[in-house]
Scaffold this motif. Structure first.
Motif, PDB file in Angstrom:
ATOM      1  N   ASP A 100       0.809  -1.219   0.000  1.00 39.31           N
ATOM      2  CA  ASP A 100       0.000   0.000   0.000  1.00 39.31           C
ATOM      3  C   ASP A 100       0.844   1.272   0.000  1.00 39.31           C
ATOM      4  O   ASP A 100       0.322   2.362   0.220  1.00 39.31           O
ATOM      5  CB  ASP A 100      -0.928   0.008   1.226  1.00 39.31           C
ATOM      6  CG  ASP A 100      -1.942  -1.120   1.192  1.00 39.31           C
ATOM      7  OD1 ASP A 100      -2.489  -1.375   0.109  1.00 39.31           O
ATOM      8  OD2 ASP A 100      -2.183  -1.746   2.240  1.00 39.31           O
ATOM      9  N   ALA A 155      -0.552   3.753  -2.410  1.00 35.57           N
ATOM     10  CA  ALA A 155      -2.019   3.767  -2.482  1.00 35.57           C
ATOM     11  C   ALA A 155      -2.544   5.199  -2.532  1.00 35.57           C
ATOM     12  O   ALA A 155      -2.031   6.091  -1.866  1.00 35.57           O
ATOM     13  CB  ALA A 155      -2.608   3.033  -1.277  1.00 35.57           C
ATOM     14  N   SER A 175      -3.998   8.067   0.179  1.00 40.87           N
ATOM     15  CA  SER A 175      -3.044   7.526   1.140  1.00 40.87           C
ATOM     16  C   SER A 175      -3.702   7.337   2.505  1.00 40.87           C
ATOM     17  O   SER A 175      -4.590   8.103   2.897  1.00 40.87           O
ATOM     18  CB  SER A 175      -1.851   8.479   1.258  1.00 40.87           C
ATOM     19  OG  SER A 175      -0.916   7.992   2.193  1.00 40.87           O
ATOM     20  N   HIS A 189      -9.991  -4.444   3.592  1.00 47.13           N
ATOM     21  CA  HIS A 189      -9.724  -3.427   2.569  1.00 47.13           C
ATOM     22  C   HIS A 189     -10.990  -3.146   1.750  1.00 47.13           C
ATOM     23  O   HIS A 189     -11.332  -1.993   1.509  1.00 47.13           O
ATOM     24  CB  HIS A 189      -8.605  -3.899   1.636  1.00 47.13           C
ATOM     25  CG  HIS A 189      -7.271  -4.046   2.293  1.00 47.13           C
ATOM     26  ND1 HIS A 189      -6.466  -2.972   2.613  1.00 47.13           N
ATOM     27  CD2 HIS A 189      -6.602  -5.148   2.705  1.00 47.13           C
ATOM     28  CE1 HIS A 189      -5.357  -3.408   3.176  1.00 47.13           C
ATOM     29  NE2 HIS A 189      -5.412  -4.718   3.239  1.00 47.13           N
TER      30      HIS A 189
END
Length: 362
Positions: free
Chosen positions: A306, A309, A312, A350
């Motif tokens: 991540d 990602a 964030s 997630h």
């Protein structure tokens, strides 16, 4: 938003069915207040009691965010130096080689502390009042010294946070649990969260999904009095307390956990109460230390996958016998999500958080 929230609820229900999660509670917050909280499924299978936003769960390692927050408040107060050698406060934590570990390295898991499997680091609630402190002391006596040189890649360690709790107690001049209560939980308004299993009726029973022939192995693996009766495909766990408040001892609701997330989204302030300096809260979520299985800040972490990602986020999980939780904050979106569930096995948190994030920050 009504349509989007209905779709998120359907996604959560489907996820629970796919991963065999008995009960689950979620809370969504921003820095100014709670946006949404809801329970799904059952907090107790035998009585069919529903999970609610006020259901209490064992936090396990999600407690480390409260521990890290307490340490950093002491730093803000000038009572703790992150660069102080740990053995100046906890004399037994001495390196076998290399430079002495410092307090900062306990926070970001680079102190060299070991991480033995904490499978038996629990006590039935009826024994916890008299035996918890001696049991924690025994764990520190057995494991509470570095096994590797300090300052290398981060390696997640529950023992490191057991030692950090001792550091906090020494710097604060009072028992660790008392300081966390006074310095973090009370200012954050977390009145329903603490280190003792609550007497409230709305408490989740932890479950282990297990084939029936393996029941004797589970009973042998856990301390006497922790394994409870079977309910269908699950084995219930009797009420217990985690040995080691600093690494995983908190018990409370998802709405209280959301208040801790809100404090960090507010850069250390919640409802006019300042717990941390803004720069301190920001520093905690600055993920600078690569490691395994997580990259670490000063408490918060993120999986390596991540790193890039968008949007964030930083997070912390809390997993153990009977419970699987996660707290995640998206500072750039001013959004925090907490999920707590009474299952031992992981589930796709997630996907759950993505579904909720898209409702409140489309």
């Amino acid at each position: 938003m009504v349509v989007e929230l209905a779709a998120a609820r359907a996604a959560i229900t489907a996820l629970m069915a796919r991963h065999h999660v008995p009960g689950l509670s979620v809370a969504v917050t921003d820095s100014t207040g709670l946006l949404h909280a809801e329970g799904f499924g059952l907090r107790e299978l035998a009585t069919r009691a529903p999970a609610t936003p006020d259901t209490s769960y064992l936090w396990f390692s999600m407690s480390k965010i409260a521990t890290a927050t307490a340490a950093m408040r002491l730093v803000d107060e000038g009572r703790l130096d992150l660069d102080a050698p740990v053995d100046s406060l906890v004399p037994g934590f001495r390196a076998r080689r290399g430079l002495p570990p410092v307090v900062r390295q306990l926070l970001d898991h680079t102190s060299g502390a070991p991480n033995p499997l904490p499978l038996r680091w629990v006590l039935p609630t009826d024994r916890a009042a008299t035996e918890a402190a001696p049991a924690a002391a025994a764990l520190l006596a057995r494991h509470g010294r570095p096994r590797r040189a300090a300052g290398g890649p981060a390696r997640y360690s529950n023992v490191g946070y057991l030692v950090l709790a001792e550091v906090i107690a020494a710097a604060a001049g009072q028992p660790f649990e008392d300081y966390v209560r006074e310095a973090v939980l009370e200012p954050a308004g977390m009145s329903g969260t603490g280190y003792a299993r609550p007497d409230a009726a709305d408490s989740a029973t932890g479950y282990v999904r297990l084939p029936r022939p393996l029941d004797p192995l589970l009973r042998a693996a856990l301390p006497r009095g922790v394994t409870g009766p079977r309910c269908g495909g699950f084995v219930a766990l009797e009420s217990f307390r985690v040995v080691g408040a600093g690494y995983g001892g908190l018990v409370g609701s998802v709405t209280d956990a959301a208040r801790l997330a809100r404090l960090h989204l507010g850069d250390g302030e919640i409802e006019g109460s300042r717990v941390l300096r803004p720069e301190t809260a920001q520093r905690m979520r600055d993920i600078r230390t690569p490691g395994r299985p997580f990259d670490l800040g000063l408490g918060w972490f993120r999986q390596a996958r991540d790193r890039g990602a968008r949007p964030s986020f930083v997070e912390h999980w809390g997993t153990g016998g009977g419970f699987w939780n996660a707290m995640r904050i998206y500072p750039g979106l001013d959004l925090g999500i907490v999920v707590m569930a009474n299952t031992t096995r992981p589930y796709d948190h997630h996907a759950l958080m993505k579904a909720l994030r898209e409702v409140f920050r489309p």
